[in-house]
Scaffold this active site. Structure first.
Site, PDB file in Angstrom:
ATOM      1  N   ASP A 228      -2.212   1.926  -4.833  1.00  0.00           N
ATOM      2  CA  ASP A 228      -3.492   2.378  -4.279  1.00  0.00           C
ATOM      3  C   ASP A 228      -4.525   1.264  -4.388  1.00  0.00           C
ATOM      4  O   ASP A 228      -4.489   0.442  -5.316  1.00  0.00           O
ATOM      5  CB  ASP A 228      -3.998   3.614  -5.020  1.00  0.00           C
TER       6      ASP A 228
ATOM      7  N   HIS B 129       0.813  -1.215   0.000  1.00  0.00           N
ATOM      8  CA  HIS B 129       0.000   0.000   0.000  1.00  0.00           C
ATOM      9  C   HIS B 129       0.848   1.268   0.000  1.00  0.00           C
ATOM     10  O   HIS B 129       0.330   2.372  -0.230  1.00  0.00           O
ATOM     11  CB  HIS B 129      -0.939   0.000   1.218  1.00  0.00           C
TER      12      HIS B 129
END
Length: 424
Positions: A400, A396
């Site tokens: 995204d 992450h």
């Protein structure tokens, strides 16, 4: 008589120290030239250390699990003549492997006793006598299988590399009627108080370190998508029926590799490596797909290089070759490094959902779950379809959530409409 001193070899690639994973000899053993003495573990692979001389082992320079500097004394061997007298350079490793396999060497007539140190051939039968505290080589799965069958593993002769006990050896032991199957039925319900301490060394320690490092450094998140694989399975069956005899059988994996290649054209941020120390993301045009493979010594990830340039059958052949090399301890360091994205599958044991751990410094890993037939509603009708989940994880810090979802949905579209895999 003299002494030949063997030092820890320079494996290359700037490696200054390696882990001593396993000894294949002990003090007092007679060894012959080219016989494997020990396994050492680098960051990428297991390496066999052979003997350059005939002689008798008089000293070992370390214990399994010990990290040793390149150039430190590994082993001392008593030899005829003066020996090397100086602490000469170590012999070059004969091969890179996950499990050491002693080289086949003819034993001189005058040194017949040297054969004692070698693993006994499988033709001698499935039973072997070991000391009560001697722990035979075997994978965790084989140990559990033996426990379930009520077999004392130390009594089973191993026919695998370095005498490793395999599942087939357990079956051979049972077939000979020497398992606990002849014990009273009540023995299956007897209380057990055994404990076994297993030192985490070698490949298992490397795997543990990499998994811990990945979960501590990357911000993992997973995304699961359900895919109708009925059409791709029909195509696979058709191609195997038509070309399987001449080109080889196709599994689902080469189709997944192809889907990755096509989807990555629109999502290049997934085919990347992240150097979190330098804070640099490197996106690559070449698609080097790591294929997670289970071996007797643990999980390995051989790499299908330039998947973007391979046909289905080319990918299938390379996946098969690499998996076979990894399982039999033949995969080289180059074959186990350099991936840009990883594909992991538990095959028929794939379950419904999994949460795969990233193969750092990659930023994406695609996990394949098992295929099941389920009733589905298609155009208002209930029909039986072959369904499969993709359980994938992402970093992450780089990827995204929306991009991850769109990437997996792109793979889904390609697999559900397989003609699109080949439309340019």
């Amino acid at each position: 008589m003299g002494t030949h001193v063997i030092k820890m070899p320079d494996i290359g690639e700037g490696i200054a120290e390696v882990e001593l994973s396993q000894w294949h000899v002990k003090v007092g053993d007679l060894v012959v030239e080219d016989q494997v003495l020990a396994d050492v573990m680098t960051d990428k692979a297991m390496v066999d250390i052979p003997s350059p001389v005939h002689g008798k082992v008089i000293a070992l320079g370390g214990q399994p699990g010990e990290v040793m500097a390149v150039g430190s004394v590994l082993i001392s061997i008593e030899v005829e003549g003066a020996g090397n007298l100086k602490e000469s350079a170590a012999p070059a490793p004969v091969k890179e492997a996950a499990v050491a396999v002693p080289a086949k060497t003819e034993t001189p007539v005058e040194n017949k006793s040297a054969a004692i140190a070698r693993p006994a051939p499988a033709c001698q039968g499935p039973v072997v006598a070991r000391e009560a505290d001697e722990r035979p080589l075997a994978s965790p799965a084989v140990r559990k299988h033996a426990l379930d069958l009520g077999i004392q593993l130390r009594l089973v002769r191993g026919t695998g590399p370095a005498g490793r006990v395999l599942h087939d050896d357990l079956e051979a032991y049972l077939a000979q009627g020497q398992s606990n199957a002849s014990a009273p039925a009540s023995a299956a319900y007897a209380q057990r108080h055994d404990e076994e301490q297993i030192q985490v060394i070698g490949m298992r320690r490397k795997i543990a370190q990499r998994m811990q490092d990945a979960t501590q450094r990357a911000a993992h998140f997973s995304y699961v998508e359900e895919i109708d694989v009925t059409a791709i399975e029909e195509l696979r069956a058709h191609l195997n029926a038509k070309h399987g005899a001449s080109r080889g059988k196709l599994t689902l994996l080469p189709f997944l590799v192809r889907a990755l290649v096509v989807a990555l054209r629109d999502f290049p941020q997934m085919n990347a490596r992240y150097d979190d120390e330098a804070q640099v993301i490197t996106r690559l045009s070449a698609v080097h797909v790591g294929v997670a493979t289970q071996s007797d010594v643990g999980l390995m990830v051989p790499v299908v290089r330039h998947a973007e340039a391979r046909s289905l059958w080319d990918s299938a052949a390379e996946i098969s070759r690499l998996a076979n090399a990894a399982r039999h301890g033949k995969a080289s360091r180059d074959e186990l490094s350099g991936s840009t994205i990883t594909l992991t599958s538990l095959g028929a044991l794939g379950g419904i959902v999994s949460t795969p751990v990233l193969n750092l410094p990659e930023v994406a890993i695609v996990g394949v779950n098992k295929i099941v037939e389920r009733p589905m509603v298609v155009k208002g009708q209930v029909v039986i379809r072959k369904m499969m989940n993709l359980s994938s994880s992402f970093d992450h810090r780089v990827v995204d959530g929306m991009d991850a979802a769109l990437f997996i949905q792109a793979i889904r579209g390609l697999l559900e409409q397989p003609a699109t895999l080949f439309v340019e």
